[in-house]
Design an enzyme around this catalytic site. Structure first.
Site, mmCIF file in Angstrom:
data_model
loop_
_atom_site.group_PDB
_atom_site.id
_atom_site.type_symbol
_atom_site.label_atom_id
_atom_site.label_comp_id
_atom_site.label_asym_id
_atom_site.label_seq_id
_atom_site.Cartn_x
_atom_site.Cartn_y
_atom_site.Cartn_z
ATOM 1 N N GLU A 170 1.397 -6.152 28.049
ATOM 2 C CA GLU A 170 1.891 -6.363 29.407
ATOM 3 C C GLU A 170 3.234 -5.681 29.644
ATOM 4 O O GLU A 170 4.224 -6.308 30.005
ATOM 5 C CB GLU A 170 1.981 -7.859 29.725
ATOM 6 C CG GLU A 170 0.634 -8.556 29.731
ATOM 7 C CD GLU A 170 0.698 -9.995 30.211
ATOM 8 O OE1 GLU A 170 -0.367 -10.550 30.522
ATOM 9 O OE2 GLU A 170 1.818 -10.557 30.277
ATOM 10 N N GLU A 379 -6.725 -11.009 27.291
ATOM 11 C CA GLU A 379 -6.308 -12.357 27.701
ATOM 12 C C GLU A 379 -7.042 -12.754 28.969
ATOM 13 O O GLU A 379 -7.231 -11.943 29.872
ATOM 14 C CB GLU A 379 -4.802 -12.449 27.989
ATOM 15 C CG GLU A 379 -3.902 -12.387 26.794
ATOM 16 C CD GLU A 379 -2.431 -12.556 27.171
ATOM 17 O OE1 GLU A 379 -2.144 -13.188 28.218
ATOM 18 O OE2 GLU A 379 -1.578 -12.048 26.432
#
Length: 487
Positions: A170, A379
């Protein structure tokens, strides 16, 4: 499209779950580990919910074997975890901590013995504080070589046993919240500095990817990107354009560089006009190109984003909901480009994250069509208030519904022709949810602790644990029973 019959999940589909070192390990200063920026930042007053930090977290460092045994019991096929940079290089770039290397040797070996594929995330936000102090971390080009040194150490040590690797987790989040919103370390609010730090992160990712090709030629590597596909609020042309702006700045800006080694030119020109574009030096283009074309695009998916037009004097920053008090988040935007708005067609979690399984399918389709890359869903999960009831029972049907609906969307995307390698839920156990403390629970396994007390740290299986166990055992066939057949 509506399929008369869905394709089955691939036979080698990686049914997995995930975690991050700072959020679960604890042992923050044990066995030679150095401090990370999060070890320091969370101890500053007012930075996290009720002053929580990861000093102990859920004590995975000392309970690793117990946790892996639970994974084996569930039947996991893959486990994605991150390595703490400062457990390997306590000062970031000098001596190697052999005890730290040994801990991950043991974890990897235990996973393999349990027939669980290890997926290693090299960087999940825990930058060594020493590098922040020495030269400002991601704001310096020196980070590129230091990150590459760290990566090469890991690739050399574990590349014989680990096939799947995630470079940066991320990047859009740790750079955006750290250097623009100012609510993650280092707590900066400066768009120009943000884009320069982001460029250095791209260079670091590319150089590490090139090193990976050299050192782990039979492995698979890619970034994990927090992808929020963008919708226009309605069919007004100005709102359609706003959605195009948001998709390009928030999503293509990152995935284009990962996949092709080039920035989207419309947005680059826009940032040049604003005076906030990153400064590229001679040779940068070649580094980005050489380190592009990953083996997969890692996707962390939680929500979609809905936008409308935003005037030049319009909304910019807004408050983020970190307490779980529904409805307390505020709209954000970029003046002249777009403004986020509530989607009237979607429900949201207590943290105001829209619940949109079809958004995942849409995002997977967009990646397939633009980049022609396989996708690893690194995720996806639901953070909520779970309650431990009498008899050590945790009744979490909302989590089962959330995960099942997203898995159904993935199967639809597979039937659309998207190559999905696997699905890692967030997370296996409950953990420290960064700014949100311990009340925002994501796991299949309840951890007996809260913000005020570590309590017993006992591991307690939730109902969702047994549900996912059955999904894995049936290779996803049990999802059809929930859906009442194929669609």
């Amino acid at each position: 499209m509506i399929h008369r019959q869905l394709q089955p999940f691939p036979a080698d589909f990686l049914w997995g779950s995930a975690s991050a070192a700072y959020q679960i390990e604890g042992a923050w200063d044990t066995d030679g580990k150095g401090p990370s920026v999060w070890d320091v930042y969370t101890k500053q007053e007012g930075t996290t919910y009720k002053g929580t930090n990861g000093d102990t977290a859920v004590d995975h460092y000392h309970r690793m074997e117990e946790d892996v045994a639970l994974m084996k019991e569930m039947g996991l096929k893959a486990y994605r975890f991150s390595i703490a940079w400062t457990r390997i290089y306590p000062e970031g770039n000098t001596h190697v901590n052999k005890t730290g290397l040994g801990f991950y040797d043991k974890l990897i070996d235990h996973l393999i013995a349990a027939d669980i594929e290890p997926i290693v995330t090299v960087y999940h936000w825990d930058l060594p504080q020493a590098l922040m102090d020495a030269y400002g971390g991601w704001e310096s080009r020196q980070i590129v070589d230091d990150f590459d040194r760290y990566c090469r150490t890991l690739f050399t040590r574990y590349g014989d046993r680990v096939k799947y690797w995630v470079t940066l987790n991320e990047q859009n989040v740790f750079i955006g919240l750290g250097y623009n919103a100012g609510i993650h370390p280092p707590g900066v609010q400066d768009e120009k500095r943000m884009h320069q730090a982001n460029h250095h992160a791209f260079l670091a990712n590319a150089k590490a990817t090139t090193s990976f090709r050299e050192l782990v030629p039979d492995g698979k590597v890619g970034p994990s990107f927090a992808y929020g596909p963008v919708y226009a609020l309605d069919a007004k042309p100005e709102n359609i354009l706003a959605a195009e702006n948001a998709e390009e700045l928030n999503n293509h800006w990152y995935m284009d560089v990962y996949a092709h080694g080039t920035y989207p030119q419309t947005m680059f020109r826009y940032l040049q006009e604003k005076g906030t574009a990153p400064q590229l030096e001679p040779g940068d283009d070649a580094i980005l190109k050489q380190g592009s074309a990953p083996d997969f695009m890692g996707v962390n998916y939680y929500r979609t984003t809905t936008v409308e037009a935003n005037p030049l004097d319009g909304v910019s920053s807004g408050k983020m909901n970190t307490t779980g008090k529904k409805g307390t988040s505020e709209d954000t935007g970029v003046p002249g480009l777009f403004k986020t708005v509530k989607n009237p067609n979607l429900e949201a979690t207590n943290w105001d994250w829209e619940i949109d399984p079809q958004g995942l399918r849409i995002g997977l389709r967009r990646i397939k069509n633009r980049y022609e890359l396989p996708v690893l869903i690194s995720e996806n999960g639901l953070g909520e208030f779970d309650k431990l009831e009498e008899g050590d029972r945790v009744h979490d049907p909302y989590r089962i519904d959330y995960l099942a609906s997203h898995l159904e969307a993935i199967q639809e995307a597979v039937s659309d022709g998207v190559d999905v390698l696997g699905y890692c839920t967030w997370s296996f156990t409950d953990l420290l949810s960064w700014l949100n403390g311990y009340q925002k629970r994501y796991g299949f396994v309840y951890i007996d602790r809260d913000e005020e007390s570590e309590r017993s740290l006992r591991r307690i299986r939730k109902e969702s644990f047994y549900w996912y166990q059955e999904v894995i055992r049936t290779q996803g066939a049990s999802l059809l029973q929930r859906a009442g057949g194929s669609s």
